[in-house]
Write a protein that holds these residues in place. Structure first.
Motif, PDB file in Angstrom:
ATOM      1  N   HIS A  41       0.848  -1.194   0.000  1.00 14.30           N
ATOM      2  CA  HIS A  41       0.000   0.000   0.000  1.00 14.30           C
ATOM      3  C   HIS A  41       0.881   1.240   0.000  1.00 14.30           C
ATOM      4  O   HIS A  41       1.963   1.246   0.585  1.00 14.30           O
ATOM      5  N   TYR A  43       0.383   4.120   1.587  1.00 12.53           N
ATOM      6  CA  TYR A  43      -0.213   5.006   2.575  1.00 12.53           C
ATOM      7  C   TYR A  43       0.746   6.129   2.945  1.00 12.53           C
ATOM      8  O   TYR A  43       1.959   5.918   3.022  1.00 12.53           O
ATOM      9  N   GLN A  77     -14.943   2.506  12.354  1.00  9.92           N
ATOM     10  CA  GLN A  77     -15.735   3.184  11.333  1.00  9.92           C
ATOM     11  C   GLN A  77     -16.113   4.570  11.821  1.00  9.92           C
ATOM     12  O   GLN A  77     -16.206   4.813  13.026  1.00  9.92           O
ATOM     13  N   VAL A  83     -10.513   9.160   7.752  1.00 11.83           N
ATOM     14  CA  VAL A  83     -10.469   7.699   7.658  1.00 11.83           C
ATOM     15  C   VAL A  83     -11.883   7.206   7.880  1.00 11.83           C
ATOM     16  O   VAL A  83     -12.454   7.406   8.953  1.00 11.83           O
ATOM     17  N   ASP A  84     -12.478   6.597   6.866  1.00 13.31           N
ATOM     18  CA  ASP A  84     -13.845   6.130   7.051  1.00 13.31           C
ATOM     19  C   ASP A  84     -13.917   4.649   7.391  1.00 13.31           C
ATOM     20  O   ASP A  84     -14.953   4.152   7.826  1.00 13.31           O
ATOM     21  N   TYR A  98      -6.038  -3.026   6.657  1.00 14.14           N
ATOM     22  CA  TYR A  98      -5.995  -1.959   5.655  1.00 14.14           C
ATOM     23  C   TYR A  98      -6.774  -0.746   6.153  1.00 14.14           C
ATOM     24  O   TYR A  98      -7.553  -0.818   7.106  1.00 14.14           O
ATOM     25  N   VAL A  99      -6.531   0.386   5.488  1.00 15.00           N
ATOM     26  CA  VAL A  99      -7.170   1.656   5.827  1.00 15.00           C
ATOM     27  C   VAL A  99      -7.787   2.244   4.561  1.00 15.00           C
ATOM     28  O   VAL A  99      -7.159   2.234   3.494  1.00 15.00           O
ATOM     29  N   ARG A 100      -9.011   2.765   4.688  1.00 14.77           N
ATOM     30  CA  ARG A 100      -9.648   3.483   3.574  1.00 14.77           C
ATOM     31  C   ARG A 100      -9.831   4.934   4.012  1.00 14.77           C
ATOM     32  O   ARG A 100     -10.349   5.199   5.094  1.00 14.77           O
ATOM     33  N   HIS A 101      -9.389   5.858   3.155  1.00 13.30           N
ATOM     34  CA  HIS A 101      -9.391   7.253   3.587  1.00 13.30           C
ATOM     35  C   HIS A 101      -9.594   8.186   2.407  1.00 13.30           C
ATOM     36  O   HIS A 101      -9.570   7.774   1.246  1.00 13.30           O
ATOM     37  N   ASP A 102      -9.756   9.469   2.734  1.00 13.89           N
ATOM     38  CA  ASP A 102      -9.899  10.535   1.743  1.00 13.89           C
ATOM     39  C   ASP A 102      -8.556  11.250   1.619  1.00 13.89           C
ATOM     40  O   ASP A 102      -8.170  12.008   2.516  1.00 13.89           O
ATOM     41  N   ALA A 288      -8.511  -5.872  -0.697  1.00 15.53           N
ATOM     42  CA  ALA A 288      -8.150  -4.636   0.000  1.00 15.53           C
ATOM     43  C   ALA A 288      -7.024  -4.860   1.003  1.00 15.53           C
ATOM     44  O   ALA A 288      -6.241  -3.958   1.278  1.00 15.53           O
TER      45      ALA A 288
END
Length: 302
Positions: A41, A43, A77, A83-84, A98-102, A288
């Motif tokens: 990733h 990041y 969450q 970070v959503d 893993y991390v999901r973010h804007d 992911a």
């Protein structure tokens, strides 16, 4: 005690008990395992540190499972956070996350955003799955405080009613990323029909231990050459007895499987599978956790 081999001083979880104080603890350090997980990733450093601490926490909690097939899932969450979603899990010493973010909002937040800046209003869900006993338990607490460690302490205080201390750290050094963690808990005597220790306000055991455990430094948690048993001894050597158990080896372990991915895609109706086909004539599925791309030919699904 001889000097620790840096390789043997990391990528493991070490359990210990302090019988005279009715306490148990866990130490964790991740090095090569963390680097391997992060390598797939791109990041930003602030999220690499966040995921490092989350994986250390996941290893601390997961190594508590007595069921060899038990799984621990940590999920954070948020509502409209930078970070959503953050997900980590543990199964038999194997870690993934893993991390999901804007990205745009993260860039605007500066180099060192705090927990609230990253997550806003959010919650931390910790799920224990134990197939051997067919038990599944989940606790949910608000994402509050200065870091994930404080959120985990709230989880044990609110969901388990066990006085706990959690310390987490992650940083990049000259050899890559390293993360470490300490969890210290008063044993739940209430499970045997007696009052839980934290209700006995005049009991000196827990405040004494919390002071000792709370004295641990980030530099100690992250010292690749400091064996975890040596760190336990450094913190609690004044106690009459400290029992240390065999370490649990930790490694990166994504469980994505090409055959399983194909079987899932094959369950979709033909028209939906046709809509999944890309310009190159393939259906592509990304994991992911490990960022692996699975190209699937439509004719493999017939």
């Amino acid at each position: 005690m001889s000097e620790a081999d840096p390789v043997l001083a990391s990528d493991q979880a070490l359990g210990f008990t302090i019988p005279g104080r009715h306490a148990r603890g866990r130490m964790v350090r991740l090095a090569a395992t963390l680097d391997t997980i992060l390598a797939n990733h791109a990041y930003p450093p602030v999220l690499e540190r966040l995921l490092g601490e989350a994986l250390a926490l996941t290893a601390l909690l997961g190594s508590l499972l007595k069921d060899p097939g038990g799984q621990l899932t940590l999920q954070a969450q948020t509502e409209n956070g930078i970070v959503d979603l953050l997900v980590c899990d543990y199964l038999g010493g194997a870690l993934r996350g893993y991390v999901r973010h804007d990205p745009d909002r993260l860039a605007e937040a500066g180099p060192d955003p705090n927990l609230f800046a990253l997550f806003g209003k959010g919650y931390l869900a910790i799920t224990f799955d134990q197939p051997a006993s067919d038990e599944r338990y989940q606790g949910i607490v608000p994402l509050e405080g200065n870091g994930l460690g404080e959120a985990a302490q709230s989880y044990f205080s609110q969901s388990e009613q066990i006085p706990s201390l959690v310390r987490l750290a992650a940083a990049r050094d000259g050899d890559g990323w390293v993360a470490g963690g300490l969890m210290l808990q008063h044993l739940p005597e209430g499970e045997e029909g007696r009052e839980r220790l934290h209700t006995r306000l005049d009991h000196p055991e827990w405040p004494h231990l919390a002071i000792l455990g709370g004295s641990v430094k980030d530099s100690e948690l992250l010292d690749r050459e400091l064996a975890l048993d040596q760190l336990v001894w450094r913190l609690f050597h004044e106690e009459p007895e400290v029992r240390v158990f065999d370490p649990v080896p930790l490694a990166r372990g994504c469980r994505c499987d090409p055959d399983y991915v194909r079987s899932v895609i094959a369950r979709f109706p033909a028209e939906e599978r046709a809509a999944m086909v890309g310009p190159d004539g393939l259906i592509r599925v990304d994991c992911a956790f490990c960022a692996t791309d699975f190209p699937i030919r439509p004719d493999e699904l017939d």
